[in-house]
Scaffold this motif. Structure first.
Motif, PDB file in Angstrom:
ATOM      1  N   LEU A   1       0.857  -1.187   0.000  1.00 29.47           N
ATOM      2  CA  LEU A   1       0.000   0.000   0.000  1.00 29.47           C
ATOM      3  C   LEU A   1       0.892   1.236   0.000  1.00 29.47           C
ATOM      4  O   LEU A   1       1.833   1.327   0.788  1.00 29.47           O
ATOM      5  CB  LEU A   1      -0.828   0.030   1.281  1.00 29.47           C
ATOM      6  CG  LEU A   1      -2.189  -0.626   1.293  1.00 29.47           C
ATOM      7  CD1 LEU A   1      -2.859  -0.320   2.631  1.00 29.47           C
ATOM      8  CD2 LEU A   1      -3.049  -0.160   0.143  1.00 29.47           C
TER       9      LEU A   1
ATOM     10  N   VAL B   1      -7.660  -5.087   2.844  1.00 30.09           N
ATOM     11  CA  VAL B   1      -7.608  -4.005   1.859  1.00 30.09           C
ATOM     12  C   VAL B   1      -7.503  -4.640   0.484  1.00 30.09           C
ATOM     13  O   VAL B   1      -6.514  -5.305   0.175  1.00 30.09           O
ATOM     14  CB  VAL B   1      -6.402  -3.071   2.113  1.00 30.09           C
ATOM     15  CG1 VAL B   1      -6.450  -1.882   1.143  1.00 30.09           C
ATOM     16  CG2 VAL B   1      -6.377  -2.610   3.560  1.00 30.09           C
ATOM     17  N   GLY B   2      -8.537  -4.449  -0.345  1.00 29.64           N
ATOM     18  CA  GLY B   2      -8.536  -5.035  -1.686  1.00 29.64           C
ATOM     19  C   GLY B   2      -9.559  -6.149  -1.787  1.00 29.64           C
ATOM     20  O   GLY B   2      -9.484  -7.139  -1.056  1.00 29.64           O
TER      21      GLY B   2
ATOM     22  N   GLY C   1     -10.074  -8.249  -4.365  1.00 27.80           N
ATOM     23  CA  GLY C   1      -9.755  -9.201  -5.435  1.00 27.80           C
ATOM     24  C   GLY C   1      -9.811 -10.614  -4.860  1.00 27.80           C
ATOM     25  O   GLY C   1     -10.288 -10.830  -3.737  1.00 27.80           O
ATOM     26  N   TYR C   2      -9.327 -11.595  -5.618  1.00 30.08           N
ATOM     27  CA  TYR C   2      -9.389 -12.983  -5.139  1.00 30.08           C
ATOM     28  C   TYR C   2      -8.618 -13.175  -3.844  1.00 30.08           C
ATOM     29  O   TYR C   2      -9.080 -13.853  -2.927  1.00 30.08           O
ATOM     30  CB  TYR C   2      -8.862 -13.937  -6.208  1.00 30.08           C
ATOM     31  CG  TYR C   2      -9.807 -14.124  -7.361  1.00 30.08           C
ATOM     32  CD1 TYR C   2     -11.130 -14.525  -7.146  1.00 30.08           C
ATOM     33  CD2 TYR C   2      -9.390 -13.898  -8.660  1.00 30.08           C
ATOM     34  CE1 TYR C   2     -12.001 -14.689  -8.213  1.00 30.08           C
ATOM     35  CE2 TYR C   2     -10.254 -14.069  -9.730  1.00 30.08           C
ATOM     36  CZ  TYR C   2     -11.561 -14.463  -9.495  1.00 30.08           C
ATOM     37  OH  TYR C   2     -12.419 -14.626 -10.550  1.00 30.08           O
ATOM     38  N   ILE C   3      -7.410 -12.607  -3.755  1.00 33.09           N
ATOM     39  CA  ILE C   3      -6.604 -12.813  -2.549  1.00 33.09           C
ATOM     40  C   ILE C   3      -7.331 -12.268  -1.326  1.00 33.09           C
ATOM     41  O   ILE C   3      -7.454 -12.941  -0.294  1.00 33.09           O
ATOM     42  CB  ILE C   3      -5.221 -12.129  -2.713  1.00 33.09           C
ATOM     43  CG1 ILE C   3      -4.392 -12.842  -3.774  1.00 33.09           C
ATOM     44  CG2 ILE C   3      -4.480 -12.054  -1.381  1.00 33.09           C
ATOM     45  CD1 ILE C   3      -3.917 -14.223  -3.367  1.00 33.09           C
TER      46      ILE C   3
ATOM     47  N   VAL D   1     -12.292  -3.641   2.366  1.00 31.89           N
ATOM     48  CA  VAL D   1     -12.363  -2.304   1.779  1.00 31.89           C
ATOM     49  C   VAL D   1     -11.850  -2.367   0.347  1.00 31.89           C
ATOM     50  O   VAL D   1     -10.726  -2.821   0.106  1.00 31.89           O
ATOM     51  CB  VAL D   1     -11.495  -1.298   2.572  1.00 31.89           C
ATOM     52  CG1 VAL D   1     -11.674   0.108   1.993  1.00 31.89           C
ATOM     53  CG2 VAL D   1     -11.832  -1.331   4.047  1.00 31.89           C
ATOM     54  N   GLU D   2     -12.667  -1.950  -0.589  1.00 31.90           N
ATOM     55  CA  GLU D   2     -12.312  -2.017  -2.007  1.00 31.90           C
ATOM     56  C   GLU D   2     -12.522  -0.638  -2.638  1.00 31.90           C
ATOM     57  O   GLU D   2     -13.573  -0.039  -2.485  1.00 31.90           O
ATOM     58  CB  GLU D   2     -13.170  -3.089  -2.698  1.00 31.90           C
ATOM     59  CG  GLU D   2     -13.195  -3.039  -4.210  1.00 31.90           C
ATOM     60  CD  GLU D   2     -11.822  -3.166  -4.873  1.00 31.90           C
ATOM     61  OE1 GLU D   2     -11.102  -4.135  -4.580  1.00 31.90           O
ATOM     62  OE2 GLU D   2     -11.483  -2.275  -5.691  1.00 31.90           O
ATOM     63  N   THR D   3     -11.491  -0.172  -3.373  1.00 34.21           N
ATOM     64  CA  THR D   3     -11.580   1.151  -4.008  1.00 34.21           C
ATOM     65  C   THR D   3     -12.608   1.208  -5.137  1.00 34.21           C
ATOM     66  O   THR D   3     -13.299   2.210  -5.297  1.00 34.21           O
ATOM     67  CB  THR D   3     -10.218   1.534  -4.635  1.00 34.21           C
ATOM     68  OG1 THR D   3      -9.210   1.204  -3.715  1.00 34.21           O
ATOM     69  CG2 THR D   3     -10.155   2.999  -4.944  1.00 34.21           C
TER      70      THR D   3
ATOM     71  N   ARG E   1     -11.643  -6.075 -11.553  1.00 33.49           N
ATOM     72  CA  ARG E   1     -10.617  -6.293 -12.569  1.00 33.49           C
ATOM     73  C   ARG E   1     -10.879  -7.574 -13.356  1.00 33.49           C
ATOM     74  O   ARG E   1     -10.549  -7.659 -14.537  1.00 33.49           O
ATOM     75  CB  ARG E   1      -9.228  -6.383 -11.895  1.00 33.49           C
ATOM     76  CG  ARG E   1      -8.062  -6.540 -12.872  1.00 33.49           C
ATOM     77  CD  ARG E   1      -6.726  -6.567 -12.139  1.00 33.49           C
ATOM     78  NE  ARG E   1      -6.505  -7.768 -11.351  1.00 33.49           N
ATOM     79  CZ  ARG E   1      -6.013  -8.912 -11.827  1.00 33.49           C
ATOM     80  NH1 ARG E   1      -5.690  -9.027 -13.094  1.00 33.49           N
ATOM     81  NH2 ARG E   1      -5.834  -9.958 -11.035  1.00 33.49           N
TER      82      ARG E   1
ATOM     83  N   VAL F   1      -8.407   3.322   1.036  1.00 29.67           N
ATOM     84  CA  VAL F   1      -7.573   3.373   2.243  1.00 29.67           C
ATOM     85  C   VAL F   1      -6.490   4.424   2.028  1.00 29.67           C
ATOM     86  O   VAL F   1      -5.789   4.402   1.017  1.00 29.67           O
ATOM     87  CB  VAL F   1      -6.934   1.995   2.505  1.00 29.67           C
ATOM     88  CG1 VAL F   1      -5.891   2.083   3.612  1.00 29.67           C
ATOM     89  CG2 VAL F   1      -8.013   0.979   2.853  1.00 29.67           C
TER      90      VAL F   1
ATOM     91  N   GLY G   1      -4.296  -6.906  -0.022  1.00 29.34           N
ATOM     92  CA  GLY G   1      -4.393  -7.774  -1.206  1.00 29.34           C
ATOM     93  C   GLY G   1      -4.688  -6.903  -2.410  1.00 29.34           C
ATOM     94  O   GLY G   1      -5.789  -6.927  -2.945  1.00 29.34           O
ATOM     95  N   VAL G   2      -3.717  -6.100  -2.809  1.00 20.91           N
ATOM     96  CA  VAL G   2      -3.951  -5.111  -3.871  1.00 20.91           C
ATOM     97  C   VAL G   2      -3.136  -5.419  -5.119  1.00 20.91           C
ATOM     98  O   VAL G   2      -2.767  -4.520  -5.869  1.00 20.91           O
ATOM     99  CB  VAL G   2      -3.717  -3.664  -3.373  1.00 20.91           C
ATOM    100  CG1 VAL G   2      -4.676  -3.321  -2.252  1.00 20.91           C
ATOM    101  CG2 VAL G   2      -2.276  -3.449  -2.924  1.00 20.91           C
ATOM    102  N   GLY G   3      -2.886  -6.694  -5.350  1.00 15.74           N
ATOM    103  CA  GLY G   3      -2.286  -7.094  -6.625  1.00 15.74           C
ATOM    104  C   GLY G   3      -0.809  -7.420  -6.521  1.00 15.74           C
ATOM    105  O   GLY G   3      -0.207  -7.399  -5.447  1.00 15.74           O
TER     106      GLY G   3
END
Ligand code: ADP
Length: 416
Positions: free
Chosen positions: A119, A154-155, A157-159, A177-179, A186, A213, A241-243
């Motif tokens: 992050l 945070v994120g 996605g799958y993770i 929390v997802e932006t 995605r 965040v 978990g943001v990629g």
């Protein structure tokens, strides 16, 4: 005269799915040469998907997720653990590791994967803040997943979502929390996003979409997550978990072409002589992934590219590219995706998402290009074959869940 570094016929950097599968494929095809593997991790190579699923809940142990036992490795390759490659010299055909050792190669296979994106906020290094990429990451996180504590993920996605599902099962109170304005934006369409939002909400997760965040707070340890709108979410544990950031820097410095991934051709060659790249760190042209080279982050892609490299190195015919696929397991729901969907594709929903069993089909100019199958394994198997042959299927026949996908294609093709 000092002796040069020992030269391997095949030197593989990275021992994830991609690197390990090269070793297995070389051995099963009787490759006679020497194979050396350099891994920056300290543990025997392991499968990554369980790290955000069964390994977190302790349903699976580290031994169970190891690819192969130590004695397989000793017969198959010269495996060096704890060696991080920091430079490649494409002229001398050597690599250098952070501890100053050098290894020579006749062919180099770069299978270095990537690292979890951090992050871009202060205090992202506080104890209690975790990512989920390596076995060491998951082991550290698992020790922090204590019943009754508060986890902020945070994120979405799958993770992030797989981790949230595991943590809820362990009795934590979980907020995601997802932006973006929806989960999984995605990778999937709106119907599937809505299904996962409901699935997690029903399981007790607080899902916050469209929220960014901007900071982490805490003294000795993380204690809160701050959002852009001023909300402060109390947190005992945070998972980011943001990629993935693909591991491209070393090859880029060596002169390889990199653009959001190491660019490789159909034989997985980079534009450095005798240097191949495979897996999560690469971008490739793919007949089923659209007009521009794609970075396909999946076990299936890593395995396919590993087999291609092994075939090239043993001078055998390379396997044809197959349709990309992926799976995610959350709670007791299995999602299998086929193909690579684009945002402009037309979505056709088969079955009722409220029933927990449905498939979303994606059409581009009338051709079935991708599917998301939620607990409909027959749709996955048949859909994959249809995507592979570029079948045209009418939205009307796709939409009837009582008609198999194969029949739906037959009906559409007869009518055409
Ligand atoms: P992963 O494989 O780690 O799940 P994805 O890229 O599929 O990676 O998903 C990561 C998600 O994290 C995306 O949906 C993205 O919108 C979200 N994201 C990225 N940065 C932030 C942030 N600062 N706060 C909340 N969500 C974020």
């Amino acid at each position: 005269v000092t002796a040069g570094p020992r030269v391997s016929d095949v030197l593989i950097v990275g021992a994830g799915h991609a690197g390990t599968q090269v070793v297995a494929a070389l051995r099963s095809s009787g490759h006679p040469g020497s194979v050396t593997v350099l891994s920056d991790e300290e543990t025997l190579p392991y499968e990554r998907p369980p790290l955000s699923k069964g390994y977190l809940t302790a349903a699976q142990t580290a031994e169970e997720i190891a690819f192969r036992p130590a004695d397989w490795w000793s017969g198959a390759a010269d495996l060096h653990l704890g060696r991080r490659v920091c430079a490649v010299d494409p002229v001398a055909r050597t690599v250098e590791t952070a501890d100053g050792a050098r290894f020579g190669y006749r062919a180099l296979v770069w299978a270095a994967g990537g690292r979890a994106r951090a992050l871009p906020v202060s205090a992202a290094e506080l104890p209690g803040v975790h990512t989920v990429r390596t076995l060491a990451d998951a082991t550290a996180l698992r020790a922090d997943l204590l019943p009754g504590t508060r986890l902020v993920v945070v994120g979405g996605g799958y993770i992030g979502l797989e981790t949230a599902a595991a943590a809820v099962g362990l009795g934590l109170s979980v907020t995601v929390v997802e932006t973006a304005d929806r989960l999984l934006a995605r990778v999937t369409g709106e119907s599937v996003s809505r299904f996962y939002d409901t699935l997690h909400t029903d399981a007790g997760v607080t899902v916050l979409t469209g929220r960014r965040v901007v900071g982490l707070r805490g003294e000795q340890r993380v204690s809160a997550v701050e959002l852009e709108d001023g909300t402060r979410l109390p947190a005992d544990v945070v998972v980011v978990g943001v990629g993935l950031v693909p591991a491209t820097e070393v090859l880029e410095r060596a002169g390889a072409r990199v653009d959001g991934g190491v660019l490789v051709d159909a034989q997985c060659r980079t534009d450095l002589p005798s240097v191949f790249a495979i897996g999560d760190c690469t971008r490739r042209s793919h007949p089923h992934a659209g007009p521009v080279p794609a970075r396909i982050e999946s076990v299936a892609n890593a395995t396919e590219q590993a087999k291609i490299v092994a075939a090239v190195l043993t001078e055998r015919a390379t396997p044809a590219p197959s349709v990309p696929w992926f799976w995610s397991h959350q709670y007791d729901v299995m999602l299998r995706t086929v193909g690579v969907r684009h945002p402009a594709d037309v979505e056709v929903v088969r079955g009722d998402p409220a029933s927990g069993r449905f498939t979303v089909c994606y059409l581009r100019n009338g051709v079935l290009v991708a599917l998301d199958c939620v607990d409909r394994p027959a749709d996955f198997a048949q859909g994959k074959a249809l995507v592979a042959r570029g079948a045209r299927v009418s939205p009307e026949s796709l939409a009837d869940p009582a008609v198999s996908l194969k029949q739906a294609a037959d009906i559409s093709e007869t009518a055409a």
